[in-house]
Design a protein around this motif. Structure first.
Motif, PDB file in Angstrom:
ATOM      1  N   LEU A  95      78.005 -76.231 -26.796  1.00 35.53           N
ATOM      2  CA  LEU A  95      78.604 -75.934 -28.106  1.00 35.53           C
ATOM      3  C   LEU A  95      77.768 -76.566 -29.211  1.00 35.53           C
ATOM      4  O   LEU A  95      77.583 -77.781 -29.247  1.00 35.53           O
ATOM      5  N   GLU A  96      77.281 -75.715 -30.105  1.00 35.79           N
ATOM      6  CA  GLU A  96      76.487 -76.238 -31.221  1.00 35.79           C
ATOM      7  C   GLU A  96      77.409 -76.683 -32.362  1.00 35.79           C
ATOM      8  O   GLU A  96      77.263 -77.788 -32.878  1.00 35.79           O
ATOM      9  N   ALA A  97      78.349 -75.819 -32.752  1.00 30.64           N
ATOM     10  CA  ALA A  97      79.261 -76.202 -33.844  1.00 30.64           C
ATOM     11  C   ALA A  97      80.461 -75.275 -33.895  1.00 30.64           C
ATOM     12  O   ALA A  97      80.411 -74.133 -33.434  1.00 30.64           O
ATOM     13  N   ILE A  98      81.545 -75.805 -34.453  1.00 30.98           N
ATOM     14  CA  ILE A  98      82.752 -75.016 -34.718  1.00 30.98           C
ATOM     15  C   ILE A  98      82.801 -74.746 -36.224  1.00 30.98           C
ATOM     16  O   ILE A  98      82.662 -75.679 -37.022  1.00 30.98           O
ATOM     17  N   PHE A  99      83.002 -73.476 -36.587  1.00 33.37           N
ATOM     18  CA  PHE A  99      83.037 -73.098 -38.000  1.00 33.37           C
ATOM     19  C   PHE A  99      84.460 -72.776 -38.416  1.00 33.37           C
ATOM     20  O   PHE A  99      85.195 -72.110 -37.684  1.00 33.37           O
ATOM     21  N   THR A 100      84.825 -73.238 -39.585  1.00 34.15           N
ATOM     22  CA  THR A 100      86.199 -73.080 -40.042  1.00 34.15           C
ATOM     23  C   THR A 100      86.229 -72.764 -41.529  1.00 34.15           C
ATOM     24  O   THR A 100      85.295 -73.096 -42.268  1.00 34.15           O
ATOM     25  N   ARG A 101      87.338 -72.113 -41.938  1.00 39.35           N
ATOM     26  CA  ARG A 101      87.540 -71.889 -43.377  1.00 39.35           C
ATOM     27  C   ARG A 101      88.250 -73.082 -44.007  1.00 39.35           C
ATOM     28  O   ARG A 101      88.351 -73.189 -45.208  1.00 39.35           O
ATOM     29  N   ARG A 102      88.825 -73.943 -43.122  1.00 35.51           N
ATOM     30  CA  ARG A 102      89.498 -75.136 -43.634  1.00 35.51           C
ATOM     31  C   ARG A 102      88.450 -76.216 -43.930  1.00 35.51           C
ATOM     32  O   ARG A 102      87.250 -76.009 -43.741  1.00 35.51           O
ATOM     33  N   ASP A 103      88.914 -77.383 -44.333  1.00 40.34           N
ATOM     34  CA  ASP A 103      88.021 -78.527 -44.504  1.00 40.34           C
ATOM     35  C   ASP A 103      87.518 -78.940 -43.119  1.00 40.34           C
ATOM     36  O   ASP A 103      88.315 -79.317 -42.256  1.00 40.34           O
ATOM     37  N   PRO A 104      86.202 -78.844 -42.871  1.00 46.66           N
ATOM     38  CA  PRO A 104      85.687 -79.134 -41.525  1.00 46.66           C
ATOM     39  C   PRO A 104      86.082 -80.525 -41.030  1.00 46.66           C
ATOM     40  O   PRO A 104      86.240 -80.730 -39.824  1.00 46.66           O
ATOM     41  N   ALA A 105      86.262 -81.462 -41.932  1.00 44.71           N
ATOM     42  CA  ALA A 105      86.625 -82.826 -41.521  1.00 44.71           C
ATOM     43  C   ALA A 105      88.067 -82.914 -41.037  1.00 44.71           C
ATOM     44  O   ALA A 105      88.456 -83.871 -40.372  1.00 44.71           O
ATOM     45  N   SER A 106      88.855 -81.876 -41.369  1.00 44.39           N
ATOM     46  CA  SER A 106      90.286 -81.936 -41.021  1.00 44.39           C
ATOM     47  C   SER A 106      90.561 -81.523 -39.571  1.00 44.39           C
ATOM     48  O   SER A 106      91.658 -81.719 -39.063  1.00 44.39           O
ATOM     49  N   LEU A 107      89.580 -80.919 -38.886  1.00 41.59           N
ATOM     50  CA  LEU A 107      89.832 -80.480 -37.503  1.00 41.59           C
ATOM     51  C   LEU A 107      89.865 -81.692 -36.579  1.00 41.59           C
ATOM     52  O   LEU A 107      88.986 -82.552 -36.650  1.00 41.59           O
ATOM     53  N   SER A 108      90.871 -81.725 -35.711  1.00 39.17           N
ATOM     54  CA  SER A 108      90.933 -82.890 -34.825  1.00 39.17           C
ATOM     55  C   SER A 108      90.175 -82.588 -33.538  1.00 39.17           C
ATOM     56  O   SER A 108      90.704 -82.133 -32.546  1.00 39.17           O
ATOM     57  N   THR A 109      88.874 -82.845 -33.595  1.00 38.88           N
ATOM     58  CA  THR A 109      87.989 -82.598 -32.461  1.00 38.88           C
ATOM     59  C   THR A 109      86.794 -83.525 -32.570  1.00 38.88           C
ATOM     60  O   THR A 109      86.439 -83.960 -33.676  1.00 38.88           O
ATOM     61  N   VAL A 125      82.552 -72.401 -42.549  1.00 38.66           N
ATOM     62  CA  VAL A 125      82.032 -71.074 -42.215  1.00 38.66           C
ATOM     63  C   VAL A 125      81.058 -70.600 -43.299  1.00 38.66           C
ATOM     64  O   VAL A 125      80.189 -69.755 -43.045  1.00 38.66           O
ATOM     65  N   ASN A 126      81.154 -71.188 -44.482  1.00 36.70           N
ATOM     66  CA  ASN A 126      80.220 -70.824 -45.560  1.00 36.70           C
ATOM     67  C   ASN A 126      78.790 -71.294 -45.280  1.00 36.70           C
ATOM     68  O   ASN A 126      77.851 -70.798 -45.890  1.00 36.70           O
ATOM     69  N   ASN A 127      78.655 -72.255 -44.376  1.00 39.87           N
ATOM     70  CA  ASN A 127      77.310 -72.768 -44.054  1.00 39.87           C
ATOM     71  C   ASN A 127      76.721 -72.128 -42.806  1.00 39.87           C
ATOM     72  O   ASN A 127      75.717 -72.596 -42.281  1.00 39.87           O
ATOM     73  N   ILE A 128      77.364 -71.061 -42.327  1.00 37.30           N
ATOM     74  CA  ILE A 128      77.002 -70.539 -41.002  1.00 37.30           C
ATOM     75  C   ILE A 128      75.538 -70.091 -40.920  1.00 37.30           C
ATOM     76  O   ILE A 128      74.903 -70.214 -39.871  1.00 37.30           O
ATOM     77  N   LEU A 129      74.992 -69.618 -42.033  1.00 38.91           N
ATOM     78  CA  LEU A 129      73.606 -69.112 -41.989  1.00 38.91           C
ATOM     79  C   LEU A 129      72.577 -70.216 -41.735  1.00 38.91           C
ATOM     80  O   LEU A 129      71.462 -69.922 -41.290  1.00 38.91           O
ATOM     81  N   ASN A 130      72.974 -71.454 -41.966  1.00 39.34           N
ATOM     82  CA  ASN A 130      72.074 -72.571 -41.642  1.00 39.34           C
ATOM     83  C   ASN A 130      71.815 -72.675 -40.137  1.00 39.34           C
ATOM     84  O   ASN A 130      70.930 -73.402 -39.708  1.00 39.34           O
ATOM     85  N   TYR A 131      72.628 -71.952 -39.349  1.00 36.80           N
ATOM     86  CA  TYR A 131      72.524 -72.069 -37.897  1.00 36.80           C
ATOM     87  C   TYR A 131      71.864 -70.841 -37.263  1.00 36.80           C
ATOM     88  O   TYR A 131      71.907 -70.665 -36.064  1.00 36.80           O
TER      89      TYR A 131
END
Lengths: 325, 325
Positions: A31-45, A52-58
């Motif tokens: 797994l490289e990364a999980i993309f979300t529309r929420r605040d990425p820091a808020s995911l409990s993982t 998801v707005n930064n997805i093109l960086n990958y």
């Protein structure tokens, strides 16, 4: 050791969480990364998260993107957008709209030299594969699909919209008499409501009229009418103790004749304690296949019907023939 | 209308007869001729028959040759010989020898620019496909194969070699307690003899000692020892009335966990009134796939693991996505 297949997850609901876990059960995916529309820091993982707005960086870091959004609200716009830059796999599950969705994704993926595998999971997915296999092998016969025992989210939502209902869950139960009849090979004509029952567990608000609630549920058109529906009123405590799971499953059964009016029967069945985790398992296997098939030069959209099972496995063709054939 | 796929059958035992019948159930396959080592005029069929010695006369008339001989005596020499000039499909079923047989056929077919699909049927075949699918999707789990209820030809032959036995048939029966335990997800360690029972129906010669016959059967090593074996003595009349069929079937079951120790179960099962006719149905579907995959330019040997299910069907990919996905 071979380089691992780099995977991204888009969406972190039950399905996304399942995919995150299933990847850890493989030896060849990472797994490289999980993309979300929420605040990425808020995911409990503990996995890497990003917007998801930064997805093109990958773009050059991810081999296959696993889309874990829903068909109703997410995939229609997410898949064609993300499919421009990534190979994708998704669990689009609106059966009636699959042909148009396939066409859309085939165009996007082909023109961007990417590969997308749409509509996998267990239905559509493994059940579809079995419907196809069974009718190809026994052309003279009848196929039946039964769903359940399992929680239907759509019907549970409908319950909760009834006045006076505080909590509610609906289980779809295949009718055992119908299954019995099908297995006998009599090829009965069975409508969905003859094949299934609906069992509802409901917690009501204190002041409500249970008789009225029950009547309102049972007569709700399409959702519960004309099904054999039962409503059980339970305590909030019981609801929280016994009805938090997401079990599901079902059967694909075909009976048919080969030449001498021989009755032949084939069955495929699932009994799942967690529906979203199982769908996640299927998505992860097909992500591996997407990687392999893309490496062979294929672009455009494909479905489970286009994937040889050998591509789903970590093992080499030699090992598969030796161990499993 | 598209040109039909021209098929030949080599060998006219139960399997060959089944294939002949199954072809009539398709809309896209056509039987060109049945080839036999016997006198072609002696076969009781209205299909065209010819001596296997004349097979090369059909080199440009047949798209796929379906080999209906047995693994033990026929395929080892027939397949590499016929595979030089034809695309073939066979039901080679000696699991342990599949890797070497595959290598041999891969070499023959590749060097002659033909395609061979080996070892299809239901086991090896559909059961193998399910063993592969199930372990790919639930990598953390255990798979079980149960056979039966069904007639085992090898064990029936062994019965008939016992002194005093006039007719005999052996049914392999899966042990219901073992199936129950597997379904619970406890992952039991089960030897073949713990998974199966052997039930024998025997007609003896008038002067024989039934006690001795029964003892001789039950203690026969490998075949019946250490299995739970029962022997029933019946009349010739009963034998001829009730035990002429060739039923078979079985289960592939896998239980496993996705992430949160969820117990997930997948089952594939067959209940066949005619084992050879069902194997024939599978061969015919795969003959269609061989034709399509050869048209795409593939040569060498392949197995069921290399064939997308879409290739097994008469229907177009569009139709399959619309009707079955």
């Amino acid at each position: 050791m071979n380089k691992k297949i780099k995977v991204g997850i888009v969406g972190y609901g039950n399905l996304g969480k399942g995919v995150e876990g299933c990847i850890t059960q493989t030896g060849d995916l990472e797994l490289e990364a999980i993309f979300t529309r929420r605040d990425p820091a808020s995911l409990s993982t503990s996995s890497k998260t990003d917007s998801v707005n930064n997805i093109l960086n990958y773009k050059d870091k991810i081999d296959v993107m696993i889309l874990c959004g829903g068909s109703a609200n997410d995939l229609d716009h997410q898949a064609p957008e993300i499919g421009k830059d990534f190979n994708i796999v998704d669990a689009f599950d609106n059966h009636g709209r699959i042909p148009e969705y396939f066409q859309m994704m085939d165009k996007v993926s082909k023109s961007n030299k990417k590969l997308s595998l749409i509509a996998t999971g267990w239905d559509p997915g493994l059940f579809s594969l079995n419907r196809l296999l069974l009718e190809s092998i026994l052309p003279e016969g009848v196929s039946y699909t039964f769903w359940g025992n399992g929680v239907s989210q759509g019907h549970s939502d409908a319950l909760r919209r009834v006045d006076g209902v505080k909590h509610g869950v609906q289980y779809t139960i295949p009718n055992p008499d119908a299954i019995e009849e099908v297995r006998k090979g009599t090829n009965p004509q069975l409508s969905p409501e003859e094949r299934h029952k609906r069992v509802c567990y409901v917690v009501t608000n204190d002041d409500c009229d249970e008789f009225e609630v029950e009547n309102c549920i049972k007569t709700m058109p399409d959702y519960f009418e004309p099904y054999d529906t039962s409503v059980e009123f339970i305590s909030e405590e019981e609801f929280k103790r016994d009805h938090q799971g997401m079990p599901h499953g079902g059967f694909v059964i075909r009976t048919g004749n080969s030449i001498n009016s021989n009755n032949q029967r084939i069955e495929f069945s699932l009994d799942l304690k967690s529906n979203p985790e199982f769908t996640a398992s299927v998505l992860v296997s097909y992500a591996r296949a997407v990687y392999k098939i893309y490496k062979e030069g294929k672009t455009g959209a494909i479905t489970v019907f286009d994937v040889p099972f050998g591509q789903l496995s970590e093992k080499s063709p030699e090992q598969l023939r030796k161990e499993l054939l």
